[in-house]
Design a protein around this motif. Structure first.
Motif, PDB file in Angstrom:
ATOM      1  N   TYR A  96       0.836  -1.196   0.000  1.00  0.00           N
ATOM      2  CA  TYR A  96       0.000   0.000   0.000  1.00  0.00           C
ATOM      3  C   TYR A  96       0.876   1.253   0.000  1.00  0.00           C
ATOM      4  O   TYR A  96       2.028   1.214   0.407  1.00  0.00           O
ATOM      5  CB  TYR A  96      -0.914   0.003   1.228  1.00  0.00           C
ATOM      6  N   GLY A  97       0.300   2.353  -0.440  1.00  0.00           N
ATOM      7  CA  GLY A  97       1.021   3.625  -0.446  1.00  0.00           C
ATOM      8  C   GLY A  97       0.745   4.384  -1.719  1.00  0.00           C
ATOM      9  O   GLY A  97      -0.324   4.251  -2.331  1.00  0.00           O
ATOM     10  N   PHE A  98       1.735   5.177  -2.156  1.00  0.00           N
ATOM     11  CA  PHE A  98       1.552   6.005  -3.346  1.00  0.00           C
ATOM     12  C   PHE A  98       1.083   5.162  -4.518  1.00  0.00           C
ATOM     13  O   PHE A  98       1.590   4.066  -4.756  1.00  0.00           O
ATOM     14  CB  PHE A  98       2.866   6.716  -3.710  1.00  0.00           C
ATOM     15  N   HIS A  99       0.111   5.706  -5.277  1.00  0.00           N
ATOM     16  CA  HIS A  99      -0.416   4.987  -6.429  1.00  0.00           C
ATOM     17  C   HIS A  99      -0.295   5.753  -7.736  1.00  0.00           C
ATOM     18  O   HIS A  99       0.142   5.202  -8.736  1.00  0.00           O
ATOM     19  CB  HIS A  99      -1.885   4.604  -6.211  1.00  0.00           C
ATOM     20  N   HIS A 100      -0.712   7.017  -7.757  1.00  0.00           N
ATOM     21  CA  HIS A 100      -0.631   7.772  -9.020  1.00  0.00           C
ATOM     22  C   HIS A 100      -0.682   9.276  -8.805  1.00  0.00           C
ATOM     23  O   HIS A 100      -1.101   9.748  -7.753  1.00  0.00           O
ATOM     24  CB  HIS A 100      -1.755   7.351  -9.981  1.00  0.00           C
ATOM     25  N   PHE A 101      -0.253   9.981  -9.851  1.00  0.00           N
ATOM     26  CA  PHE A 101      -0.463  11.418  -9.966  1.00  0.00           C
ATOM     27  C   PHE A 101      -1.577  11.624 -10.972  1.00  0.00           C
ATOM     28  O   PHE A 101      -1.606  10.964 -12.016  1.00  0.00           O
ATOM     29  CB  PHE A 101       0.796  12.135 -10.488  1.00  0.00           C
ATOM     30  N   GLY A 102      -2.477  12.554 -10.685  1.00  0.00           N
ATOM     31  CA  GLY A 102      -3.536  12.920 -11.620  1.00  0.00           C
ATOM     32  C   GLY A 102      -3.138  14.177 -12.371  1.00  0.00           C
ATOM     33  O   GLY A 102      -2.745  15.170 -11.759  1.00  0.00           O
ATOM     34  N   ILE A 103      -3.241  14.128 -13.697  1.00  0.00           N
ATOM     35  CA  ILE A 103      -2.900  15.241 -14.578  1.00  0.00           C
ATOM     36  C   ILE A 103      -4.197  15.824 -15.138  1.00  0.00           C
ATOM     37  O   ILE A 103      -5.000  15.100 -15.737  1.00  0.00           O
ATOM     38  CB  ILE A 103      -1.999  14.777 -15.753  1.00  0.00           C
ATOM     39  N   ALA A 104      -4.410  17.124 -14.963  1.00  0.00           N
ATOM     40  CA  ALA A 104      -5.610  17.804 -15.449  1.00  0.00           C
ATOM     41  C   ALA A 104      -5.536  17.967 -16.965  1.00  0.00           C
ATOM     42  O   ALA A 104      -4.572  18.530 -17.480  1.00  0.00           O
ATOM     43  CB  ALA A 104      -5.750  19.166 -14.781  1.00  0.00           C
ATOM     44  N   CYS A 105      -6.548  17.467 -17.676  1.00  0.00           N
ATOM     45  CA  CYS A 105      -6.545  17.482 -19.143  1.00  0.00           C
ATOM     46  C   CYS A 105      -7.851  18.050 -19.697  1.00  0.00           C
ATOM     47  O   CYS A 105      -8.934  17.653 -19.273  1.00  0.00           O
ATOM     48  CB  CYS A 105      -6.419  16.064 -19.693  1.00  0.00           C
ATOM     49  N   ALA A 106      -7.730  18.923 -20.677  1.00  0.00           N
ATOM     50  CA  ALA A 106      -8.914  19.424 -21.377  1.00  0.00           C
ATOM     51  C   ALA A 106      -9.492  18.327 -22.268  1.00  0.00           C
ATOM     52  O   ALA A 106     -10.700  18.242 -22.443  1.00  0.00           O
ATOM     53  CB  ALA A 106      -8.560  20.658 -22.204  1.00  0.00           C
ATOM     54  N   ASP A 107      -8.631  17.456 -22.816  1.00  0.00           N
ATOM     55  CA  ASP A 107      -9.056  16.384 -23.722  1.00  0.00           C
ATOM     56  C   ASP A 107      -8.281  15.117 -23.343  1.00  0.00           C
ATOM     57  O   ASP A 107      -7.122  14.952 -23.734  1.00  0.00           O
ATOM     58  CB  ASP A 107      -8.792  16.793 -25.167  1.00  0.00           C
ATOM     59  N   VAL A 108      -8.932  14.249 -22.585  1.00  0.00           N
ATOM     60  CA  VAL A 108      -8.280  13.024 -22.095  1.00  0.00           C
ATOM     61  C   VAL A 108      -7.843  12.127 -23.245  1.00  0.00           C
ATOM     62  O   VAL A 108      -6.738  11.565 -23.216  1.00  0.00           O
ATOM     63  CB  VAL A 108      -9.213  12.273 -21.111  1.00  0.00           C
ATOM     64  N   ASP A 109      -8.687  11.971 -24.265  1.00  0.00           N
ATOM     65  CA  ASP A 109      -8.320  11.086 -25.372  1.00  0.00           C
ATOM     66  C   ASP A 109      -7.101  11.604 -26.127  1.00  0.00           C
ATOM     67  O   ASP A 109      -6.200  10.830 -26.458  1.00  0.00           O
ATOM     68  CB  ASP A 109      -9.504  10.885 -26.315  1.00  0.00           C
ATOM     69  N   ALA A 110      -7.035  12.900 -26.395  1.00  0.00           N
ATOM     70  CA  ALA A 110      -5.868  13.478 -27.078  1.00  0.00           C
ATOM     71  C   ALA A 110      -4.622  13.333 -26.212  1.00  0.00           C
ATOM     72  O   ALA A 110      -3.549  12.988 -26.715  1.00  0.00           O
ATOM     73  CB  ALA A 110      -6.121  14.942 -27.424  1.00  0.00           C
ATOM     74  N   ALA A 111      -4.752  13.583 -24.912  1.00  0.00           N
ATOM     75  CA  ALA A 111      -3.611  13.442 -24.010  1.00  0.00           C
ATOM     76  C   ALA A 111      -3.146  11.987 -23.957  1.00  0.00           C
ATOM     77  O   ALA A 111      -1.945  11.715 -23.937  1.00  0.00           O
ATOM     78  CB  ALA A 111      -3.961  13.952 -22.615  1.00  0.00           C
ATOM     79  N   SER A 112      -4.101  11.058 -23.954  1.00  0.00           N
ATOM     80  CA  SER A 112      -3.743   9.638 -23.936  1.00  0.00           C
ATOM     81  C   SER A 112      -2.967   9.266 -25.193  1.00  0.00           C
ATOM     82  O   SER A 112      -1.952   8.559 -25.116  1.00  0.00           O
ATOM     83  CB  SER A 112      -4.998   8.773 -23.804  1.00  0.00           C
ATOM     84  N   ARG A 113      -3.409   9.740 -26.348  1.00  0.00           N
ATOM     85  CA  ARG A 113      -2.688   9.457 -27.589  1.00  0.00           C
ATOM     86  C   ARG A 113      -1.263  10.020 -27.528  1.00  0.00           C
ATOM     87  O   ARG A 113      -0.307   9.374 -27.961  1.00  0.00           O
ATOM     88  CB  ARG A 113      -3.438  10.023 -28.793  1.00  0.00           C
ATOM     89  N   ASP A 114      -1.118  11.228 -26.967  1.00  0.00           N
ATOM     90  CA  ASP A 114       0.197  11.835 -26.837  1.00  0.00           C
ATOM     91  C   ASP A 114       1.104  10.984 -25.944  1.00  0.00           C
ATOM     92  O   ASP A 114       2.261  10.711 -26.299  1.00  0.00           O
ATOM     93  CB  ASP A 114       0.070  13.251 -26.272  1.00  0.00           C
ATOM     94  N   TYR A 115       0.592  10.556 -24.804  1.00  0.00           N
ATOM     95  CA  TYR A 115       1.394   9.706 -23.912  1.00  0.00           C
ATOM     96  C   TYR A 115       1.700   8.355 -24.565  1.00  0.00           C
ATOM     97  O   TYR A 115       2.799   7.819 -24.411  1.00  0.00           O
ATOM     98  CB  TYR A 115       0.681   9.497 -22.578  1.00  0.00           C
ATOM     99  N   GLN A 116       0.734   7.795 -25.301  1.00  0.00           N
ATOM    100  CA  GLN A 116       0.975   6.514 -25.968  1.00  0.00           C
ATOM    101  C   GLN A 116       2.088   6.639 -27.005  1.00  0.00           C
ATOM    102  O   GLN A 116       2.897   5.716 -27.173  1.00  0.00           O
ATOM    103  CB  GLN A 116      -0.308   5.995 -26.597  1.00  0.00           C
ATOM    104  N   ALA A 117       2.163   7.792 -27.670  1.00  0.00           N
ATOM    105  CA  ALA A 117       3.246   8.022 -28.635  1.00  0.00           C
ATOM    106  C   ALA A 117       4.601   8.067 -27.939  1.00  0.00           C
ATOM    107  O   ALA A 117       5.637   7.857 -28.576  1.00  0.00           O
ATOM    108  CB  ALA A 117       2.994   9.319 -29.404  1.00  0.00           C
ATOM    109  N   ARG A 118       4.600   8.294 -26.625  1.00  0.00           N
ATOM    110  CA  ARG A 118       5.833   8.337 -25.839  1.00  0.00           C
ATOM    111  C   ARG A 118       6.088   7.036 -25.075  1.00  0.00           C
ATOM    112  O   ARG A 118       6.929   6.995 -24.184  1.00  0.00           O
ATOM    113  CB  ARG A 118       5.779   9.514 -24.865  1.00  0.00           C
ATOM    114  N   GLY A 119       5.327   5.978 -25.396  1.00  0.00           N
ATOM    115  CA  GLY A 119       5.602   4.673 -24.806  1.00  0.00           C
ATOM    116  C   GLY A 119       4.669   4.230 -23.697  1.00  0.00           C
ATOM    117  O   GLY A 119       4.847   3.160 -23.123  1.00  0.00           O
ATOM    118  N   TYR A 120       3.665   5.023 -23.375  1.00  0.00           N
ATOM    119  CA  TYR A 120       2.684   4.627 -22.364  1.00  0.00           C
ATOM    120  C   TYR A 120       1.569   3.817 -23.015  1.00  0.00           C
ATOM    121  O   TYR A 120       1.384   3.861 -24.233  1.00  0.00           O
ATOM    122  CB  TYR A 120       2.066   5.869 -21.704  1.00  0.00           C
TER     123      TYR A 120
END
Length: 181
Positions: A96-120
């Motif tokens: 148990y303990g730290f799990h995640h940081f939340g990032i504020a996004c205007a467009d979650v799908d666009a942000a997800s695509r951007d992170y996926q392009a970086r290996g996520y």
């Protein structure tokens, strides 16, 4: 949406820090007593239709609590079952303990695509009661170092979290546990 959320955090920046805990009420009490955070707003049994874990339907049920320490939104997450989840991954890997940081996004799908392009890749996705969907991202080290959660900045999200923050300002310790909705 402006560049800053109603509770002072920047768009595109860290807006939340989250921890997975074995006992939500005990964790809330500790955050209040030791870190002077609060009050905390609880959402019992957050299990929504259509949520996915690693591409498959997820049946993992959790209870969450959210409260503020200054401008930082703290999320406490208690798994309520042993179904596979990003929470169980973390517990199995390092406890148990730290799990995640939340990032504020205007467009979650666009942000997800951007992170996926970086290996996520997407590890978890679920609709949230404040509007939109959250997405947890993993670059292969999520269970070891923590996941990233993309938070949809909707009027409902900003209004709800700003309401929580306003409740924390000058809070006198009364009514420490409240309903999320």
């Amino acid at each position: 949406m402006t560049g800053v959320l109603g509770y002072g955090q920047p768009m595109g920046g860290v807006a939340q820090t989250a921890f997975v805990v074995p006992d939500l009420r005990e964790a809330v009490d500790r955050w209040i007593a030791d870190m002077r955070a609060g009050p905390f707003f609880i959402l019992d049994h957050f299990l929504v239709p259509g949520q996915t874990y690693r591409g498959e339907e997820s049946r993992a049920d959790i209870t969450i609590a959210m409260g503020f320490a200054g401008h930082m939104l703290i999320e406490l997450i208690q798994p309520l079952d042993s179904h596979p989840s990003v929470y169980q991954e973390t517990i199995a890997r390092r406890g148990y303990g730290f799990h995640h940081f939340g990032i504020a996004c205007a467009d979650v799908d666009a942000a997800s695509r951007d992170y996926q392009a970086r290996g996520y890749h997407e590890a978890f996705r679920a609709a949230v009661p404040t509007g939109g969907e959250v997405v947890y991202l993993d670059n292969g080290t999520g269970a070891d170092w923590g996941f990233l959660e993309l938070l949809p900045v909707t009027p409902g999200m900003d209004g709800t979290f700003t309401r929580f923050w306003e409740a924390s300002r000058g809070w006198d310790g009364s009514d420490p546990v409240r309903s999320f909705l």
